[in-house]
Design a protein around this motif. Structure first.
Motif, PDB file in Angstrom:
ATOM      1  N   TRP A 248      39.071  37.441  -1.031  1.00  0.00           N
ATOM      2  CA  TRP A 248      37.796  36.931  -1.527  1.00  0.00           C
ATOM      3  C   TRP A 248      36.648  37.299  -0.591  1.00  0.00           C
ATOM      4  O   TRP A 248      35.566  37.668  -1.050  1.00  0.00           O
ATOM      5  CB  TRP A 248      37.862  35.406  -1.659  1.00  0.00           C
ATOM      6  N   ILE A 249      36.885  37.217   0.722  1.00  0.00           N
ATOM      7  CA  ILE A 249      35.834  37.534   1.693  1.00  0.00           C
ATOM      8  C   ILE A 249      35.389  38.987   1.553  1.00  0.00           C
ATOM      9  O   ILE A 249      34.188  39.288   1.498  1.00  0.00           O
ATOM     10  CB  ILE A 249      36.326  37.254   3.124  1.00  0.00           C
TER      11      ILE A 249
ATOM     12  N   ALA B 197      42.254  34.187   0.395  1.00  0.00           N
ATOM     13  CA  ALA B 197      40.889  33.963   0.886  1.00  0.00           C
ATOM     14  C   ALA B 197      40.330  35.215   1.557  1.00  0.00           C
ATOM     15  O   ALA B 197      39.135  35.506   1.464  1.00  0.00           O
ATOM     16  CB  ALA B 197      40.878  32.788   1.865  1.00  0.00           C
TER      17      ALA B 197
ATOM     18  N   THR C 233      33.538  30.408  -1.138  1.00  0.00           N
ATOM     19  CA  THR C 233      33.845  31.361  -0.073  1.00  0.00           C
ATOM     20  C   THR C 233      32.705  31.439   0.933  1.00  0.00           C
ATOM     21  O   THR C 233      32.923  31.414   2.155  1.00  0.00           O
ATOM     22  CB  THR C 233      34.121  32.757  -0.656  1.00  0.00           C
ATOM     23  N   LYS C 234      31.476  31.499   0.439  1.00  0.00           N
ATOM     24  CA  LYS C 234      30.324  31.584   1.340  1.00  0.00           C
ATOM     25  C   LYS C 234      30.189  30.307   2.172  1.00  0.00           C
ATOM     26  O   LYS C 234      29.936  30.366   3.389  1.00  0.00           O
ATOM     27  CB  LYS C 234      29.055  31.809   0.532  1.00  0.00           C
TER      28      LYS C 234
ATOM     29  N   VAL D 142      36.517  35.265  -8.558  1.00  0.00           N
ATOM     30  CA  VAL D 142      36.461  34.887  -7.143  1.00  0.00           C
ATOM     31  C   VAL D 142      35.466  33.739  -6.973  1.00  0.00           C
ATOM     32  O   VAL D 142      34.335  33.823  -7.467  1.00  0.00           O
ATOM     33  CB  VAL D 142      36.022  36.085  -6.269  1.00  0.00           C
TER      34      VAL D 142
ATOM     35  N   GLY E 290      31.692  39.064   4.722  1.00  0.00           N
ATOM     36  CA  GLY E 290      31.323  38.414   3.470  1.00  0.00           C
ATOM     37  C   GLY E 290      29.902  38.694   3.034  1.00  0.00           C
ATOM     38  O   GLY E 290      29.439  38.147   2.029  1.00  0.00           O
TER      39      GLY E 290
END
Length: 344
Positions: free
Chosen positions: A214-215, A211, A235-236, A230, A75
């Protein structure tokens, strides 16, 4: 219109060689095989079943953290507080249970909530301040290091916690986090199962879920990812909470293995987790890597650390071998990526 023009390139068949060269963990697997063969000849006891159990245990204590750290690196971020966070998790469980004279499972639960909150704090601060993760997590590292020592001395009067082995719930918690399983007459620590489970779940997330997309997207280009919808911030934060969850598992193992926790433990381990992830194929720049690769990187670490002992070499050379493997693995991974791109 020709058939070629109407064919979606995503539907085209990919050769087995191209798929193999495209795997992030390929370089680490080659390296692991080389290390295994090397110590098989260098140490007579290396191939014994009991030795394999020892190697797997050493690998699992690193691998439990290397898996979420690898996802975080995919990420595009770092966490320099991961090492001391493991100790913080153990200290919270121990001191809360002891001071409140509660069932140790209460302390375990409080530790989980507190550890996840620290992970969420890292992700939130990263998103709000726009500062590099290096700075954010370095600050968290220093704060946790001071808090671990300060609170332990304030509450316990020493740099270590009080024993909780005689408290209610300790035996069952030890069974979950620090028990030993006997298979075919060989003892295996339960951390190996925790490690394998984390690798399986992380691989499923990366390869089979939205997910996971998204990473990879936020690690490749967070601005472009945000432009296509996104949830970069979520996500972070989720990735940092994943590291915190791994730290909680590792911390509970530390506590229930030894009962007493030293407040200064864990400093420097964050670099080992990052090294395992990089050896496993994760790029420093983000957007590339795998959970399986991090497991292979941890396994290389375990083989090296214990192989040197089995070979009866001076353990002072361990860091030299670790640094050499890091450089070789990085060069090999770069070569593999170039080969993979050349075959497209």
């Amino acid at each position: 219109m020709s058939a070629t023009a109407t064919t979606d390139e995503r539907l085209l068949r990919t050769s087995p060689l191209r798929r193999l060269l495209g795997r992030p963990e390929l370089g680490s697997v080659v390296g692991a095989l080389a290390v295994f063969v090397f110590f098989a000849f260098a140490a007579d006891s290396f191939l014994r079943a009991a030795s394999l159990s020892t190697v797997l245990y050493a690998s699992s204590t690193i691998g439990i953290m290397a898996v979420p750290v690898a996802l975080l690196m995919i990420g595009g971020e770092f966490d320099l507080s991961a090492g001391v966070l493991v100790t913080s998790s153990a200290l919270i469980s121990s001191m809360f249970s002891y001071q409140m004279t509660a069932n140790v499972w209460v302390g375990v639960g409080v530790s989980l909530l507190a550890t996840l909150a620290i992970g969420a704090f890292n992700g939130f601060m990263l998103s709000r301040t726009k500062l590099p993760s290096f700075i954010i997590t370095l600050g968290t590292f220093l704060m946790l290091t001071g808090m671990n020592l300060g609170f332990t001395k304030l509450i316990s009067g020493t740099v270590s916690t009080k024993t909780i082995a005689d408290m209610e719930g300790f035996p069952s918690a030890r069974d979950v986090f620090a028990s030993t399983l006997t298979v075919g007459g060989i003892d295996f620590k339960i951390t190996i199962l925790w490690w394998f489970a984390l690798v399986a779940v992380a691989s499923w997330i990366l390869l089979r879920t939205r997910a996971g997309n998204w990473i990879f997207a936020v690690g490749g280009n967070k601005d472009a990812a945000r432009a296509v919808g996104v949830p970069v911030t979520a996500t972070k934060i989720g990735l940092y909470m994943g590291v915190a969850f791994g730290a909680w598992i590792a911390g509970q193992h530390l506590l229930f293995s030894y009962d007493v926790v030293q407040s200064g433990e864990g400093v420097g381990n964050e670099l080992i987790y990052i090294i395992a992830a990089v050896i496993g194929g994760c790029l420093i720049t983000g957007g590339y890597g795998s959970a399986v690769g991090s497991a292979v990187g941890a396994f290389i670490f375990g083989m090296t650390s214990k192989g040197i002992v089995f070979a009866e070499w001076n353990p002072d050379w361990f860091k030299f071998f670790l640094g050499a493997m890091l450089l070789l693995a990085t060069l090999l991974n770069a070569w593999v990526r170039k080969r993979a791109e050349a075959t497209k």
